[in-house]
Motif scaffolding. Structure first.
Motif, PDB file in Angstrom:
ATOM      1  N   ILE A  33     -17.585 -11.899  13.585  1.00  0.00           N
ATOM      2  CA  ILE A  33     -16.806 -10.688  13.872  1.00  0.00           C
ATOM      3  C   ILE A  33     -15.666 -11.018  14.833  1.00  0.00           C
ATOM      4  O   ILE A  33     -15.877 -11.667  15.869  1.00  0.00           O
ATOM      5  N   ASP A  34     -14.472 -10.567  14.480  1.00  0.00           N
ATOM      6  CA  ASP A  34     -13.290 -10.759  15.313  1.00  0.00           C
ATOM      7  C   ASP A  34     -13.145  -9.534  16.221  1.00  0.00           C
ATOM      8  O   ASP A  34     -12.540  -8.537  15.854  1.00  0.00           O
ATOM      9  N   GLU A  35     -13.726  -9.643  17.413  1.00  0.00           N
ATOM     10  CA  GLU A  35     -13.739  -8.496  18.321  1.00  0.00           C
ATOM     11  C   GLU A  35     -12.349  -8.129  18.815  1.00  0.00           C
ATOM     12  O   GLU A  35     -12.061  -6.947  19.038  1.00  0.00           O
ATOM     13  N   GLU A  36     -11.483  -9.103  18.980  1.00  0.00           N
ATOM     14  CA  GLU A  36     -10.140  -8.802  19.459  1.00  0.00           C
ATOM     15  C   GLU A  36      -9.406  -7.903  18.455  1.00  0.00           C
ATOM     16  O   GLU A  36      -8.830  -6.864  18.823  1.00  0.00           O
ATOM     17  N   TYR A  38     -10.787  -6.152  16.016  1.00  0.00           N
ATOM     18  CA  TYR A  38     -11.543  -4.911  15.839  1.00  0.00           C
ATOM     19  C   TYR A  38     -11.243  -3.929  16.963  1.00  0.00           C
ATOM     20  O   TYR A  38     -11.055  -2.726  16.730  1.00  0.00           O
ATOM     21  N   GLY A  39     -11.160  -4.437  18.175  1.00  0.00           N
ATOM     22  CA  GLY A  39     -10.834  -3.577  19.311  1.00  0.00           C
ATOM     23  C   GLY A  39      -9.447  -2.965  19.180  1.00  0.00           C
ATOM     24  O   GLY A  39      -9.246  -1.779  19.469  1.00  0.00           O
ATOM     25  N   GLU A  69     -25.722  -7.511  14.094  1.00  0.00           N
ATOM     26  CA  GLU A  69     -24.283  -7.271  13.966  1.00  0.00           C
ATOM     27  C   GLU A  69     -23.985  -5.785  13.853  1.00  0.00           C
ATOM     28  O   GLU A  69     -22.992  -5.294  14.401  1.00  0.00           O
ATOM     29  N   ARG A  72     -24.339  -4.343  17.278  1.00  0.00           N
ATOM     30  CA  ARG A  72     -23.266  -4.869  18.130  1.00  0.00           C
ATOM     31  C   ARG A  72     -21.945  -4.146  17.874  1.00  0.00           C
ATOM     32  O   ARG A  72     -21.215  -3.821  18.818  1.00  0.00           O
ATOM     33  N   THR A  73     -21.614  -3.880  16.615  1.00  0.00           N
ATOM     34  CA  THR A  73     -20.332  -3.229  16.332  1.00  0.00           C
ATOM     35  C   THR A  73     -20.311  -1.787  16.826  1.00  0.00           C
ATOM     36  O   THR A  73     -19.280  -1.304  17.298  1.00  0.00           O
ATOM     37  N   PHE A  76     -19.962  -2.038  20.627  1.00  0.00           N
ATOM     38  CA  PHE A  76     -18.620  -2.514  20.963  1.00  0.00           C
ATOM     39  C   PHE A  76     -17.596  -1.400  20.802  1.00  0.00           C
ATOM     40  O   PHE A  76     -16.719  -1.224  21.659  1.00  0.00           O
ATOM     41  N   THR A  80     -15.418   0.129  23.813  1.00  0.00           N
ATOM     42  CA  THR A  80     -13.963   0.018  23.716  1.00  0.00           C
ATOM     43  C   THR A  80     -13.303   1.384  23.900  1.00  0.00           C
ATOM     44  O   THR A  80     -12.313   1.521  24.639  1.00  0.00           O
TER      45      THR A  80
END
Length: 333
Positions: A33-36, A38-39, A69, A72-73, A76, A80
């Protein structure tokens, strides 16, 4: 932290408005997962005025994620939003799985991760062996166990053609913990029947699952939309909702005319995105137009080469023209 509200007769539906089944971004190669990215996406949607975000709808590739996952999403996204001051933006979690047991587990984990509602897709692996009674039993059993208010997700395209009719959904709507539905079947008659039978604000909310029937849903008494196109143009959807509310108050026909002009453009773009490539198409357009994320999807979904499509396909260029028009309007709002 969960944001649902308890009433003496049960739990409330999500409030009317514009909701988005957010796409999820992955790093190329690892598929982590690309959190940057996604945020950035979560915040752009919130800044666009959405009422809430659906984490792990079909556009969020829920079935391609592990349980950790999925939790977590949700966590997150909530973190955020809260850190950026968007405490009012709600979170619905998609918790559908292929067994009642696993779906119950996901509902519990969704609450622990900060969701306010769950949205449950009907299982479809053994569709011919199920039948109406099994479907009703599944949703009632999981709703009994869910610690969050429960919404039914009807999307025949991804459930082997299973299409819950208004009679079946109405029978489930009497369950004290079932508070709404997302209808991605696009059946306006079904939307009308359900929205005229239940109070969307306090009883059972009917949401369109497609942008091309958004305004039609509102005029039918529905609660709003939870639609993929909101990933691209949240401000246009919010504007249509504002115009509808203004029309309710003033009965000014010109206000409704303006809403229908925007709705026509949404309908054309919704079709265009679906033909360009659905989930993969949405990611490709976000990456091209907003400068974050990439086109990576988890298999067996198909990655979309948007540039190649525009270079090689005349039909693709026609679809893109409709999408480009709503993107132009979005960026002007």
């Amino acid at each position: 932290m969960s944001t649902t509200t308890q009433t003496p007769s049960g739990l409330l539906p999500p409030p009317p408005g514009v909701y988005v089944p957010a796409v999820l971004f992955f790093h190329r190669g690892s598929e982590d997962i690309d959190e940057e990215a996604y945020g950035k996406h979560i915040l752009r949607l919130a800044e666009g005025g959405v009422t809430g975000i659906l984490i792990q709808g079909s556009n969020g590739e829920a079935q391609h994620l592990s349980h950790s996952e999925r939790s977590r999403t949700i966590a997150f996204a909530r973190k955020t939003l809260d850190e950026a001051g968007f405490h009012h933006v709600l979170i619905i979690a998609g918790t559908g799985a292929q067994s009642a047991r696993e779906t119950k587990e996901l509902c519990v984990q969704a609450k622990e991760s900060g969701a306010g509602w769950v949205l449950v897709l009907t299982p479809s692996t053994w569709a011919p062996a199920m039948g109406v009674e099994s479907i009703i039993k599944f949703h009632r059993e999981v709703a009994d166990a869910s610690p969050l208010p429960y919404m039914i997700y009807n999307f025949p395209t991804v459930t082997a053609g299973i299409d819950l009719d208004s009679d079946l959904i109405s029978s489930l709507a009497t369950h004290p913990n079932i508070v709404g539905t997302k209808l991605s079947c696009g059946n306006v008659g079904k939307i009308q029947r359900l929205s005229s039978s239940f109070d969307s604000k306090s009883d059972f909310a009917t949401f369109a699952g497609k942008s091309d029937v958004f305004l039609h849903t509102l005029l039918s008494g529905g609660a709003g939309t939870i639609a993929a196109l909101v990933n691209l143009v949240p401000k246009i959807h919010t504007r249509i909702y504002q115009l509808f509310r203004e029309y309710q108050e003033t009965k000014n026909a010109k206000v409704l005319e303006e809403a229908f002009v925007l709705q026509a453009k949404l309908s054309a773009a919704d079709w265009g995105v679906s033909k360009i490539g659905g989930v993969g198409g949405v990611k490709a357009i976000v990456a091209r137009e907003f400068g974050y994320g990439n086109t990576v999807v988890r298999g067996p979904l198909r990655e979309v080469d948007l540039l190649g499509l525009l270079e090689k396909s005349e039909q693709g260029r026609r679809w893109w023209k409709e999408v480009e028009e709503v993107l132009r309007i979005e960026k002007s709002l």
